[in-house]
Design an enzyme around this catalytic site. Structure first.
Site, PDB file in Angstrom:
ATOM      1  N   SER A 139       1.124  -1.006   0.011  1.00  0.00           N
ATOM      2  CA  SER A 139      -0.115   0.173   0.101  1.00  0.00           C
ATOM      3  C   SER A 139       1.066   1.294  -0.116  1.00  0.00           C
ATOM      4  O   SER A 139       2.135   1.160   0.138  1.00  0.00           O
ATOM      5  CB  SER A 139      -1.062  -0.168   1.427  1.00  0.00           C
ATOM      6  OG  SER A 139      -1.622   1.180   1.607  1.00  0.00           O
ATOM      7  N   TYR A 152      -2.899  -1.024  10.268  1.00  0.00           N
ATOM      8  CA  TYR A 152      -2.767  -1.255   8.906  1.00  0.00           C
ATOM      9  C   TYR A 152      -1.370  -0.987   8.095  1.00  0.00           C
ATOM     10  O   TYR A 152      -0.766  -1.821   7.522  1.00  0.00           O
ATOM     11  CB  TYR A 152      -3.994  -0.654   8.050  1.00  0.00           C
ATOM     12  CG  TYR A 152      -4.124  -0.908   6.583  1.00  0.00           C
ATOM     13  CD1 TYR A 152      -4.578  -2.036   6.233  1.00  0.00           C
ATOM     14  CD2 TYR A 152      -3.509  -0.017   5.837  1.00  0.00           C
ATOM     15  CE1 TYR A 152      -4.636  -2.343   4.959  1.00  0.00           C
ATOM     16  CE2 TYR A 152      -3.661  -0.076   4.299  1.00  0.00           C
ATOM     17  CZ  TYR A 152      -4.308  -1.465   3.871  1.00  0.00           C
ATOM     18  OH  TYR A 152      -4.422  -1.589   2.703  1.00  0.00           O
ATOM     19  N   LYS A 156       1.310  -3.557   6.385  1.00  0.00           N
ATOM     20  CA  LYS A 156       1.543  -3.202   4.857  1.00  0.00           C
ATOM     21  C   LYS A 156       3.332  -3.153   4.780  1.00  0.00           C
ATOM     22  O   LYS A 156       3.926  -3.334   3.741  1.00  0.00           O
ATOM     23  CB  LYS A 156       0.717  -2.531   4.382  1.00  0.00           C
ATOM     24  CG  LYS A 156      -0.569  -2.534   3.928  1.00  0.00           C
ATOM     25  CD  LYS A 156      -0.663  -3.932   3.252  1.00  0.00           C
ATOM     26  CE  LYS A 156      -2.227  -4.235   3.027  1.00  0.00           C
ATOM     27  NZ  LYS A 156      -2.363  -5.644   2.159  1.00  0.00           N
TER      28      LYS A 156
END
Length: 231
Positions: A139, A152, A156
């Site tokens: 990401s 998150y 990533k």
């Protein structure tokens, strides 16, 4: 594999990028093996796409569930030419200290341990065949950070490190890379951005450019930090 139908394994095919990629790969003539947790969407994919595809319920948070899916893929289709570790979840927007242990743990189980489960159960067969590409979805937040999505971001960034280390381990003929898909208007983005997500392309629009890019990858991408075209 020249002259043969190419095979792609995609996690998280019941929504967002996974669903859009499934349809686009099918349109390009690839055979898709896809998993997700929503049986109704999987049934829809079976109904509208060719019978040669394989769609099964599997939970990325469960190693045994992924093993069962991988075993079925190998039995029915053989080792895939391309693996797309796309399935992921995101935490509710909150400072890190307000994210519960349960929510953080579920995210790690899906976003990190789920990818490792796929690799554990499918890559040995690809190594035995001597070819294949494994793409682990990262990401922008795997190469930068933002407030209220620390779990998150951590997951990533993990994809970047996992992919770089694995690239040093694979034998010749195989490749792995971390892939930043860009910013796409999906349910996940809407969860973070709210109405602002509408400013970005939707998953179907994104897949028209991204899937040909992914389909063309070969062993030369090993260890690279890839970004979707147009991002």
């Amino acid at each position: 594999m020249s002259g043969e139908t190419k095979r792609v394994m995609i996690t998280g095919v019941t929504r967002g990028l996974g669903k859009a990629m499934t349809k686009e790969f099918s349109r390009l003539g690839w055979t898709v093996a896809g998993c997700g947790r929503d049986q109704s969407i999987l049934s829809e994919l079976r109904k509208h796409l060719p019978d040669s595809h394989l769609f099964e319920v599997a939970d990325l948070a469960s190693d045994s569930s992924i093993q069962a899916f991988a075993d079925l893929v190998l039995e029915k289709m053989g080792p895939p030419d391309l693996v797309l570790n796309n399935g992921a979840t995101i935490n509710d927007n909150a400072p890190l200290w307000e994210v519960s242990e349960k929510e953080f743990g579920q995210l790690v189980d899906i976003n990190i341990k789920g990818v490792a489960s796929v690799i554990r159960h499918i890559v040995p067969a690809m190594i035995a065949r001597g070819t294949g590409v494994i793409i682990n979805f990262s990401s922008y937040w795997g190469r930068s950070t933002a407030p209220e999505v620390a779990p998150y971001c951590a997951s990533k960034w993990a994809m970047e490190g996992l992919s770089g280390a694995m690239a040093q381990e694979l034998p010749a003929g195989l490749a792995t890379a971390a892939f930043n898909p860009g910013i796409i208007n999906t349910d996940m983005l809407q969860k973070c951005f709210g109405p602002g997500a509408a400013a970005y392309p939707n998953a179907v629009q994104w897949a028209r450019q991204a899937v040909p890019f992914l389909a063309a990858l070969d062993e030369k991408c090993n260890g690279q930090g890839l970004t979707a075209p147009g991002c």
